[in-house]
Enzyme design. Structure first.
Site, short mmCIF file in Angstrom:
data_model
loop_
_atom_site.label_atom_id
_atom_site.label_comp_id
_atom_site.label_asym_id
_atom_site.label_seq_id
_atom_site.Cartn_x
_atom_site.Cartn_y
_atom_site.Cartn_z
N HIS A 17 56.42 -14.73 54.76
CA HIS A 17 55.13 -14.27 54.57
C HIS A 17 53.81 -15.68 54.45
CE1 HIS A 17 56.14 -10.21 52.23
NE2 HIS A 17 56.26 -9.88 53.54
N LYS A 41 56.67 3.57 50.65
CA LYS A 41 57.65 2.67 49.45
C LYS A 41 57.16 3.05 48.28
CE LYS A 41 58.27 -1.05 52.86
NZ LYS A 41 57.50 -2.41 53.24
N ARG A 90 59.86 -9.63 62.85
CA ARG A 90 61.15 -10.31 62.62
C ARG A 90 62.46 -9.76 64.47
NH1 ARG A 90 61.19 -8.66 56.79
NH2 ARG A 90 61.07 -6.89 57.82
N SER A 128 60.47 -8.72 51.93
CA SER A 128 60.85 -7.91 50.28
C SER A 128 62.28 -7.67 49.49
CB SER A 128 59.52 -7.72 50.19
OG SER A 128 58.60 -8.11 50.73
#
Ligand code: PNS
Length: 157
Positions: A17, A41, A90, A128
């Site tokens: 990030h 989440k 990514r 994360s």
């Protein structure tokens, strides 16, 4: 003034990030890093904790501001008069989800553009979730998270 919003759940911020924030800060006059709720989440860190971690690690970047927002991202963008979203990409699996999000956001705000920045090669695997998994089992976080927040992450487990 060219403003961009970099949204995410940042639970917690990773070096991936931070790399995207740093690169975006060179492309735009102002970057608003925005902590939002991802309804799929269950977060580990409170919104206040996440804001604090991001603020501590980006304080050297003078054109970066950190805020939170609850609700739709497009409403935040409209409030800030901003029509550019930054997203880091990514792997191919990110693309499908992010493409869908970009189109969903555009359906609500046609003038909104999503800019994808490719992840740096060394952070392609990083998320994360990976950081939390490593921290849970006392793995090595060197190079994966900013050193000044590593202890905050470890303290959660
Ligand atoms: O870091 P994440 O979890 O991939 O970030 C996803 C996030 C928080 C940016 C996304 O879930 C979001 O924009 N949430 C706010 C609600 C919203 O606007 N959703 C998109 C339209 S359906």
């Amino acid at each position: 003034m060219k403003i961009a919003v970099y949204p995410g759940s940042f639970d917690p911020l990773t070096n991936g990030h931070l790399d995207i924030i740093t690169r975006s800060s060179k492309l735009f006059d102002k970057v608003l890093v925005t902590v939002l709720t991802n309804s799929t989440k269950q977060p580990l860190f409170s919104v206040e904790e996440r804001l604090d971690l991001i603020r501590r690690t980006t304080k050297h970047l003078k054109n970066v501001e950190v805020e939170s927002f609850s609700g739709l991202l497009v409403n935040f963008a409209k409030e800030k008069n901003c029509n550019v979203l930054i997203k880091g990409l990514r792997v191919v699996s990110d693309f499908e989800y992010e493409f869908q999000m970009a189109l969903a956001n555009k359906s609500q705000m046609p003038e909104l553009e999503t800019l994808f920045l490719p992840s740096a090669q060394e952070y392609m695997f990083l998320s994360s979730s990976i950081v939390k998994e490593l921290a849970r089992y006392h793995g090595d976080l060197t190079g994966l998270v900013p050193p000044e927040i590593e202890q905050d992450i470890r303290n959660k487990f």
